[in-house]
Design an enzyme around this catalytic site. Structure first.
Site, PDB file in Angstrom:
ATOM      1  N   GLU A   1       0.863  -1.182   0.000  1.00 26.93           N
ATOM      2  CA  GLU A   1       0.000   0.000   0.000  1.00 26.93           C
ATOM      3  C   GLU A   1       0.899   1.232   0.000  1.00 26.93           C
ATOM      4  O   GLU A   1       1.735   1.383   0.893  1.00 26.93           O
ATOM      5  CB  GLU A   1      -0.854   0.079   1.264  1.00 26.93           C
ATOM      6  CG  GLU A   1      -2.031  -0.825   1.361  1.00 26.93           C
ATOM      7  CD  GLU A   1      -2.805  -0.545   2.644  1.00 26.93           C
ATOM      8  OE1 GLU A   1      -2.921   0.645   3.027  1.00 26.93           O
ATOM      9  OE2 GLU A   1      -3.272  -1.497   3.274  1.00 26.93           O
TER      10      GLU A   1
ATOM     11  N   ASP B   1      -6.298   9.455   9.628  1.00 22.79           N
ATOM     12  CA  ASP B   1      -4.976   8.930   9.939  1.00 22.79           C
ATOM     13  C   ASP B   1      -4.542   9.343  11.334  1.00 22.79           C
ATOM     14  O   ASP B   1      -4.851  10.441  11.797  1.00 22.79           O
ATOM     15  CB  ASP B   1      -3.946   9.423   8.925  1.00 22.79           C
ATOM     16  CG  ASP B   1      -4.200   8.899   7.530  1.00 22.79           C
ATOM     17  OD1 ASP B   1      -4.643   7.741   7.419  1.00 22.79           O
ATOM     18  OD2 ASP B   1      -3.975   9.638   6.560  1.00 22.79           O
TER      19      ASP B   1
END
EC number: 4.2.1.20
Length: 273
Positions: free
Chosen positions: A55, A66
């Site tokens: 990823e 995040d």
């Protein structure tokens, strides 16, 4: 959708690992961290350390989902001038390094700004395998789904502990590659112990789909990777690898090797994939 098509490139890599009697390891690093070249070296170190799927994060100005580790890394990348075209060139360099499938994890806004059809074509052209889109749900993703299908790209959507059974069924039906099961509520980040919400979420997801289920959020060591690999098809690691990237490619490779050893451990008799 046939099972072969639903697997896509990432799913095929995960199922290959499962056929070998283990969980797959999916590793995340943002492009451009700690520098453009350093980011590429870090991703290559993950490959050398034994990941099954890559990823690559596309740094974004408002990464609300995040945790602080990834936020800081993406801020550094953006401050150095990283742009979407640099993410594509990172994908190209990594894809040419090995045959490990390369996904990009991105918020949706940068793709819209770039142009959905244009991005899908350019991304496929540099060897990208698909996108993980944490803030895009299938109901609102018709343009992306069409562009991904046209370019044979994986479409990885997310389910969470709060997802209803109906939502899980709808989401997995739109996925190609694997479905991303977020193991905890809230923002990402390494944790001392994995969430106890993960096993029932995986069980509910597997009840409605035959494509692989990957579990992310919180894994930071080999023991945690082994525990999750006992019931999930793939173990997804992000923040811990980003922390390691600050110390260079050797640190990334060492942690990846530990995680890769974890997903290869023999599961207990009580556990099952």
């Amino acid at each position: 959708m046939s099972e072969l098509v639903a697997l896509g490139k990432a799913g095929a890599a995960i199922r290959k690992a499962n056929a070998d009697g283990r969980g797959a390891l999916v590793g995340y690093l943002p492009a451009g961290y700690p520098s453009y070249d350093g980011g590429i070296d870090g991703i290559k170190a993950m490959i050398d350390g034994g990941v099954d799927v890559i990823e690559i994060g596309l740094p974004y100005s408002d990464p609300v989902m995040d945790g602080p580790t990834i936020q800081r890394a993406t801020e550094i990348a953006r401050a150095a001038g990283l742009r979407t075209r640099d993410v594509l060139s990172t994908v190209e360099k990594v894809a040419s390094y090995s045959d490990v499938p390369v996904l990009v994890m991105t918020y949706w806004n940068p793709i819209e700004r770039y142009g959905v059809d244009r991005f899908a074509a350019d991304f496929a052209g540099v060897g990208g395998a698909g996108l993980i889109t944490p803030d895009l749900i299938p109901d609102e993703g018709a343009e992306w789904i069409a562009a991904a299908d046209k370019n044979e790209l994986d479409k990885v959507f997310l389910v969470s502990p709060s997802s209803t059974d109906e939502r899980i069924k709808l989401t997995t039906a739109a996925c190609r590659g694997f479905v991303y099961a977020t193991a905890v509520m809230g923002v990402t980040g390494a944790r001392e112990t994995p969430s106890d919400l993960a096993p029932p979420l995986v069980e509910r997801t597997k009840a409605v789909t035959g494509i692989p289920v990957g579990v992310g959020l919180g894994v930071s060591n080999g023991d945690q990777a082994a525990a999750i690999a006992a019931y999930a098809d793939a173990v997804i690691v992000g923040s811990a690898l980003v922390k390691a990237a600050a110390d260079g490619p050797a640190a990334v490779r060492a942690l990846t090797e530990e995680l890769a050893e974890g997903v290869r451990r023999e599961p207990s008799a009580a556990a099952g994939r």
